[in-house]
Motif scaffolding. Structure first.
Motif, PDB file in Angstrom:
ATOM      1  N   GLU A  13      60.334  56.528  43.916  1.00 51.47           N
ATOM      2  CA  GLU A  13      61.359  57.308  44.603  1.00 51.47           C
ATOM      3  C   GLU A  13      61.486  58.704  43.987  1.00 51.47           C
ATOM      4  O   GLU A  13      61.643  59.692  44.698  1.00 51.47           O
ATOM      5  N   THR A  14      61.386  58.792  42.679  1.00 51.51           N
ATOM      6  CA  THR A  14      61.450  60.086  42.011  1.00 51.51           C
ATOM      7  C   THR A  14      60.249  60.951  42.384  1.00 51.51           C
ATOM      8  O   THR A  14      60.397  62.148  42.662  1.00 51.51           O
ATOM      9  N   ARG A  41      58.477  60.672  45.124  1.00 51.39           N
ATOM     10  CA  ARG A  41      58.619  61.020  46.534  1.00 51.39           C
ATOM     11  C   ARG A  41      59.587  62.187  46.715  1.00 51.39           C
ATOM     12  O   ARG A  41      59.338  63.121  47.471  1.00 51.39           O
ATOM     13  N   SER A  42      60.700  62.156  45.985  1.00 53.73           N
ATOM     14  CA  SER A  42      61.672  63.242  46.128  1.00 53.73           C
ATOM     15  C   SER A  42      61.149  64.531  45.475  1.00 53.73           C
ATOM     16  O   SER A  42      61.495  65.624  45.923  1.00 53.73           O
ATOM     17  N   TYR A  47      59.998  51.015  41.301  1.00 50.96           N
ATOM     18  CA  TYR A  47      60.569  51.551  42.540  1.00 50.96           C
ATOM     19  C   TYR A  47      61.255  52.887  42.282  1.00 50.96           C
ATOM     20  O   TYR A  47      61.086  53.842  43.049  1.00 50.96           O
ATOM     21  N   GLN A  48      62.004  52.956  41.195  1.00 49.94           N
ATOM     22  CA  GLN A  48      62.677  54.202  40.850  1.00 49.94           C
ATOM     23  C   GLN A  48      61.664  55.313  40.568  1.00 49.94           C
ATOM     24  O   GLN A  48      61.873  56.468  40.957  1.00 49.94           O
TER      25      GLN A  48
END
Length: 64
Positions: free
Chosen positions: A56-57, A59-60, A52-53
């Motif tokens: 998220e990384t 995506r950002s 998940y992390q």
């Protein structure tokens, strides 16, 4: 990800392999399968937050 997580995953893999072989040789194939499935689920529960992390990384990073 810490090195202790890698050691935990390796320990679970070794333990599941040993228990699976013992159970298979004693004729309890269903129990061996359940042990393997439980080991897989345990490791996945440990790894899912890191996946998940990672997403998220990514995506950002691409500002999605």
């Amino acid at each position: 990800m810490t090195i202790s997580l890698i050691f935990k995953i390796a320990a679970v893999g070794i333990l599941v392999t040993i228990l699976g072989q013992v159970l298979k040789h004693s004729g309890r194939d269903e129990h061996a399968f359940m042990i393997s499935l439980a080991g897989l689920i345990l490791v996945l529960l440990w790894i899912v937050p890191y996946i998940y992390q990672l997403f998220e990384t990514i995506r950002s990073l691409f500002a999605l």
